[in-house]
Design a protein around this motif. Sequence first.
Motif, PDB file in Angstrom:
ATOM      1  N   PHE A  58     -39.998 -28.673   2.609  1.00  0.00           N
ATOM      2  CA  PHE A  58     -39.672 -29.824   1.659  1.00  0.00           C
ATOM      3  C   PHE A  58     -38.612 -30.189   2.719  1.00  0.00           C
ATOM      4  CE2 PHE A  58     -42.640 -28.469  -1.132  1.00  0.00           C
ATOM      5  CZ  PHE A  58     -43.817 -29.686  -1.242  1.00  0.00           C
ATOM      6  N   SER A  60     -36.245 -32.424   1.444  1.00  0.00           N
ATOM      7  CA  SER A  60     -35.414 -32.896   0.726  1.00  0.00           C
ATOM      8  C   SER A  60     -36.446 -33.135  -0.798  1.00  0.00           C
ATOM      9  CB  SER A  60     -35.409 -34.041   0.623  1.00  0.00           C
ATOM     10  OG  SER A  60     -36.321 -35.186   0.331  1.00  0.00           O
ATOM     11  N   ASP A  62     -36.653 -35.307  -3.370  1.00  0.00           N
ATOM     12  CA  ASP A  62     -37.722 -36.261  -3.098  1.00  0.00           C
ATOM     13  C   ASP A  62     -38.552 -36.294  -1.926  1.00  0.00           C
ATOM     14  OD1 ASP A  62     -35.992 -38.476  -4.189  1.00  0.00           O
ATOM     15  OD2 ASP A  62     -35.217 -39.521  -2.915  1.00  0.00           O
ATOM     16  N   GLU A  63     -39.057 -35.474  -0.730  1.00  0.00           N
ATOM     17  CA  GLU A  63     -40.088 -36.071  -0.283  1.00  0.00           C
ATOM     18  C   GLU A  63     -40.902 -34.401  -0.980  1.00  0.00           C
ATOM     19  OE1 GLU A  63     -41.375 -33.346   3.396  1.00  0.00           O
ATOM     20  OE2 GLU A  63     -39.607 -33.920   3.809  1.00  0.00           O
ATOM     21  N   HIS A  66     -42.756 -36.967  -4.114  1.00  0.00           N
ATOM     22  CA  HIS A  66     -43.557 -37.972  -3.770  1.00  0.00           C
ATOM     23  C   HIS A  66     -45.005 -36.692  -3.152  1.00  0.00           C
ATOM     24  CE1 HIS A  66     -41.591 -41.555  -3.253  1.00  0.00           C
ATOM     25  NE2 HIS A  66     -40.436 -40.744  -2.285  1.00  0.00           N
TER      26      HIS A  66
END
Length: 216
Positions: A58, A60, A62-63, A66
């Motif tokens: 990933f 980040s 946030d990624e 999600h």
Amino acid sequence: MAEAPKPTSRLERRKTRTRQALIDAARTFLARQGMAEVSIQELTEAADVGFGSFYNHFGSKDELFHAAIADVLEEHGQLLDELTADIEDPAEVFAASVRLTGRLVDTHPQIARVLTRTGLPYLDSDKGLAPRALRDIRRAMDAGRFRLGNPYVALAGAGGSLLGFLQLWLEHPDLVDEGSADELAEQLLRMYGMSHQEAHTIAHRPLPARPPRGDV
């Protein structure tokens, strides 16, 4: 003759397990406290993987979150597909999906918590309940079962009602129960143009076999 697929290598299987472990850890944090104030270090420790391996999967935090939300939505959607596969009436499929989703607090509490924490931005997602509910609403409109103008307005009404219902059950379990999920489905069917009697009948038919309890 078609060529048989090549077996997945040990490295690929290990990478898949590591990625899923990170997603599972993120799901746990989402259900417990949301995205706020969770470090990558905490996520990798919860997943029992090395900190340095995080960025192999990933870009980040946030990624990752999600991806975890997408994982929850897809699990929920597949569950509904499996349990409603033998129902022919699109209005009944819709009602059963509402009733089963309302019961997530009891059957799959982690999914219920993630949905209530992150649900509104995903009411128009292409995964989970939203696309399936929109499909069933349209089919019921085409079959003359629902008397509606804009199916997206109907979807918003159902989605918002369900999120509110899940939040109510999570925070005040003494106020609602499984029968309340059926009542919600009945109210939605009536809002979509069904008579009181038919809406009540459909919303109280025996549900498909209940799924086993999921992760807490």
